[in-house]
Scaffold this active site. Structure first.
Site, PDB file in Angstrom:
ATOM      1  N   HIS A 295      25.559   9.325 -15.074  1.00  0.00           N
ATOM      2  CA  HIS A 295      26.547   8.804 -14.229  1.00  0.00           C
ATOM      3  C   HIS A 295      28.000   8.949 -14.529  1.00  0.00           C
ATOM      4  CE1 HIS A 295      23.077   5.708 -14.228  1.00  0.00           C
ATOM      5  NE2 HIS A 295      23.416   5.458 -12.902  1.00  0.00           N
TER       6      HIS A 295
ATOM      7  N   ASP B  35      29.124   7.024 -17.590  1.00  0.00           N
ATOM      8  CA  ASP B  35      28.242   7.380 -18.949  1.00  0.00           C
ATOM      9  C   ASP B  35      28.897   8.137 -19.470  1.00  0.00           C
ATOM     10  OD1 ASP B  35      26.267   5.894 -17.442  1.00  0.00           O
ATOM     11  OD2 ASP B  35      25.120   7.611 -17.215  1.00  0.00           O
TER      12      ASP B  35
HETATM   13  C1  XLS Z   1      18.415   1.451 -11.495  1.00  0.00           C
HETATM   14  C2  XLS Z   1      18.467   3.009 -11.258  1.00  0.00           C
HETATM   15  C3  XLS Z   1      19.230   3.874 -11.796  1.00  0.00           C
HETATM   16  C4  XLS Z   1      19.626   5.154 -10.986  1.00  0.00           C
HETATM   17  C5  XLS Z   1      20.672   5.983 -11.340  1.00  0.00           C
HETATM   18  O1  XLS Z   1      17.457   0.712 -11.405  1.00  0.00           O
HETATM   19  O2  XLS Z   1      16.986   3.344 -11.736  1.00  0.00           O
HETATM   20  O3  XLS Z   1      19.216   4.219 -13.059  1.00  0.00           O
HETATM   21  O4  XLS Z   1      18.434   5.820 -11.644  1.00  0.00           O
HETATM   22  O5  XLS Z   1      21.838   5.306 -10.931  1.00  0.00           O
END
Ligand code: XLS
Ligand code: NI
Ligand code: NI
Length: 442
Positions: A107, A110
């Site tokens: 993200h 991140d």
């Molecule tokens: C949350 C999601 C998230 C997505 C990316 O439950 O899995 O981690 O994979 O935003």
């Protein structure tokens, strides 16, 4: 660390993880993942394209609603956001390359802290993606997918693309624009939308139809922007039924496919399916895979597992060979994952506080996928499984069956064909027989 890098190592007790074969008792070795070994006409590495999830592995600190962070994160020090981000990236690339993997997913937030506003954040992203380009070249690592976090900041508490306030939607648009720029700059192969706050808590204060229209408009704009700027990869939607909102708009694979068709997005979007999200929707993972494959939309996987005794997205690392073998059978039989890979959207437990725990977790998950793939391939190519399945539908090979499938029969025809119905006989589905067959190959 490789010789080229002058950063000090964060995972000092761990060297490069090697394939040592199934009899190895080295907990820091692969026992099944021999990346260059071929299964069918592809290597294990090409079949699976494993990716490390930046957020769980390098940002998650072990804090939960009841307690403080527990996790040692030696990379999370430094005076400026830029310093901390670089150190985190050094740790990430050390980890990814020691595992011998080729991909990561991120993200925007991140990679580096947002700072006071979207302009600061844009500049910071430019800074850290410059550094990421150097690291990617040094370690030969690529981006499987990028995404924007449109769910953590309080401004998104009522949604991002589905926020009732247009100004918040505009902010989300600016953030996605920057995240797409970052993904393109880093050569990202795909771009993900997981609608964390796209959904609602109470219908009493929600205009659902309006919000869904807005979400579709937003996805069209994102797609148009990315295409205009040279992005040729695939967009993925990641379904999840609930958490954080009570009703997520992207509930499950079938719901998302209906949405994509309704809003004319099928040409550019496929699905990123997560194991724990499937089970939260009360589906098996293989069900979700099959639904996506039916529509030629099986794009990528977020690998993890839930906990059968509670209803949360616990994001544990996968351990169940029987279940994963069934999933790999669907993936192989439908022609494989399209464009994406296998991203470990999984986190070590809060009390797993050794730096090496992150290695054990990934090694276990990678080996499990390799093993499941090898077994699934054997079942599909050498066992009677495929013929058991096709035999079950044998009656459709008759001329009446073929006419039915071609749309040439009416209900009156069916009545004539069945006559008085006295010839019908019970045919066993042989479920236990097939379940045993799978176990024989495991
Ligand atoms: C949350 C999601 C998230 C997505 C990316 O439950 O899995 O981690 O994979 O935003
Ligand atoms: Ni996910
Ligand atoms: Ni999840």
């Amino acid at each position: 660390m490789t010789a080229q890098s002058n950063q000090s190592a964060y995972f000092k007790n761990v060297g490069k993880i090697k394939f040592e074969g199934k009899d190895s008792d080295n907990p820091l070795a692969y026992r099944y993942y021999d990346k260059d070994a071929k299964v069918g006409d592809k290597t294990l590495e090409d079949h699976m394209k494993f990716a490390v999830a930046y957020w769980h592995s390098f940002c998650g600190d072990g804090g939960d609603p009841f307690g403080h962070p527990t996790r040692p994160m030696p990379w999370n020090i430094g005076n400026s956001a830029e310093d901390r981000a670089k150190q985190k990236m050094d740790a990430a690339f050390e980890f990814i390359s020691k595992l011998g993997l080729k991909y990561y997913c991120f993200h925007d937030i991140d990679l580096i802290d947002e700072g006071e506003n979207i302009n600061t954040f844009g500049k910071r992203l430019d800074f850290i993606t410059d550094y990421a380009l150097e690291k990617q070249a040094e370690f030969d690592v690529k981006v499987l997918w990028g995404t924007a976090n449109l769910f953590s900041h309080p401004r998104y508490m009522n949604g991002a693309a589905t926020n009732p306030d247009f100004q918040v939607v505009a902010h989300a648009g600016a953030q996605v624009k920057n995240a797409i720029d970052a993904t393109i700059k880093l050569g990202g192969e795909n771009y993900v939308f997981w609608g964390g706050r796209e959904g609602y808590m109470s219908l009493l204060n929600t205009n659902m139809k309006k919000e869904l229209d807005h979400m579709a408009q937003f996805l069209h704009m994102a797609k148009d922007y990315a295409r205009k700027n040279g992005f040729t990869g695939t967009f993925f939607i990641e379904p999840k039924p609930a958490e954080p909102t009570k009703h997520q708009y992207d509930y499950d694979a079938a719901t998302v496919l209906g949405f994509l068709r309704e809003y004319d997005l099928m040409d550019d979007f496929k699905l990123n399916l997560e194991v724990n999200h499937a089970t939260l929707a009360l589906h098996t993972f293989e069900h979700e895979l099959q639904v996506a494959a039916n529509s030629n939309a099986l794009g990528s996987i977020d690998a993890n597992r839930g906990d059968y005794q509670n209803g949360w997205d616990t994001d544990q690392f996968p351990v169940n060979l029987y279940e994963l073998t069934q999933a790999m059978m669907i993936i192989l039989d439908s022609g494989g994952i399209q464009g994406g890979g296998i991203n470990f959207d999984a986190k070590i437990r809060r009390n797993s506080t050794d730096l090496e725990d992150l290695f054990y977790a990934h090694i276990g998950g990678i080996d499990l996928f390799a093993r499941a793939l090898i077994i699934a391939h054997q079942i599909l190519t050498t066992s009677e499984y495929k013929s058991l399945l096709s035999n079950r539908y044998q009656s459709w090979e008759t001329s009446a069956g073929l006419d039915y499938e071609a749309g040439k029969l009416s209900l009156e025809d069916l009545a004539n064909i069945t006559g008085d119905g006295s010839h019908l006989k019970a045919t066993s589905g042989r479920q236990e027989y097939i379940e045993n067959l799978i176990n024989r190959y495991i």
